[in-house]
Design a protein around this motif. Structure first.
Motif, mmCIF file in Angstrom:
data_model
loop_
_atom_site.group_PDB
_atom_site.id
_atom_site.type_symbol
_atom_site.label_atom_id
_atom_site.label_comp_id
_atom_site.label_asym_id
_atom_site.label_seq_id
_atom_site.Cartn_x
_atom_site.Cartn_y
_atom_site.Cartn_z
ATOM 1 N N ASN A 19 0.795 -1.230 0.000
ATOM 2 C CA ASN A 19 0.000 0.000 0.000
ATOM 3 C C ASN A 19 0.830 1.284 0.000
ATOM 4 O O ASN A 19 0.277 2.374 0.028
ATOM 5 N N GLY A 20 2.146 1.179 -0.003
ATOM 6 C CA GLY A 20 2.997 2.373 -0.065
ATOM 7 C C GLY A 20 3.217 3.079 1.260
ATOM 8 O O GLY A 20 3.822 4.147 1.297
ATOM 9 N N PHE A 21 2.765 2.511 2.367
ATOM 10 C CA PHE A 21 2.940 3.123 3.683
ATOM 11 C C PHE A 21 4.426 3.180 4.029
ATOM 12 O O PHE A 21 5.151 2.213 3.867
ATOM 13 N N PHE A 46 14.328 -0.184 3.125
ATOM 14 C CA PHE A 46 14.025 -1.600 3.280
ATOM 15 C C PHE A 46 12.572 -1.814 2.897
ATOM 16 O O PHE A 46 11.681 -1.141 3.424
ATOM 17 N N LYS A 47 12.306 -2.745 1.969
ATOM 18 C CA LYS A 47 10.954 -2.986 1.473
ATOM 19 C C LYS A 47 10.309 -4.140 2.234
ATOM 20 O O LYS A 47 10.911 -5.193 2.418
ATOM 21 N N LEU A 48 9.057 -3.927 2.657
ATOM 22 C CA LEU A 48 8.292 -4.920 3.408
ATOM 23 C C LEU A 48 7.144 -5.452 2.559
ATOM 24 O O LEU A 48 6.550 -4.707 1.783
ATOM 25 N N ASP A 49 6.803 -6.727 2.726
ATOM 26 C CA ASP A 49 5.627 -7.274 2.057
ATOM 27 C C ASP A 49 4.350 -6.845 2.766
ATOM 28 O O ASP A 49 3.324 -6.629 2.133
ATOM 29 N N THR A 50 4.418 -6.751 4.076
ATOM 30 C CA THR A 50 3.255 -6.343 4.854
ATOM 31 C C THR A 50 3.714 -5.601 6.097
ATOM 32 O O THR A 50 4.821 -5.798 6.578
ATOM 33 N N SER A 51 2.872 -4.722 6.587
ATOM 34 C CA SER A 51 3.146 -3.973 7.817
ATOM 35 C C SER A 51 1.847 -3.889 8.609
ATOM 36 O O SER A 51 0.828 -4.462 8.211
ATOM 37 N N SER A 52 1.860 -3.165 9.692
ATOM 38 C CA SER A 52 0.643 -3.029 10.497
ATOM 39 C C SER A 52 -0.453 -2.295 9.734
ATOM 40 O O SER A 52 -1.633 -2.419 10.069
#
Length: 86
Positions: A19-21, A46-52
């Protein structure tokens, strides 16, 4: 402090790819890319697949197994009696 034994602890920009957060926090995570924050700072990225912000548990969109149309009860009715009768 002894030289050469401590990790590189610095501010890092984390970006949720779903989602670009973006958020900035201090971390030792190894990075090869850099990214720009909203205020214009250039930081390791650092790129995440998912966050909160995108995880179903935190967004309230997680489905409970017990509320999925009675599937658990159907399973127990079909196969639960077989295990008890043996």
């Amino acid at each position: 402090m002894k030289e050469g034994i401590h990790p590189n602890y610095r501010e890092v920009l984390f970006v949720d790819l779903s989602n670009g957060f973006k958020f900035v926090t201090r971390s030792c995570v190894p990075t090869k890319e850099t990214g720009t924050t909203d205020d214009g700072r250039e930081l390791p990225l650092f790129k995440l697949d998912t966050s909160s912000e995108s995880h179903p548990f935190y967004t309230g969109q997680q489905k409970s197994v017990d509320n999925m149309g009675g599937r658990v009860e159907k399973f127990r009715n079909r196969f639960g009696k077989t295990a008890l009768s043996k």
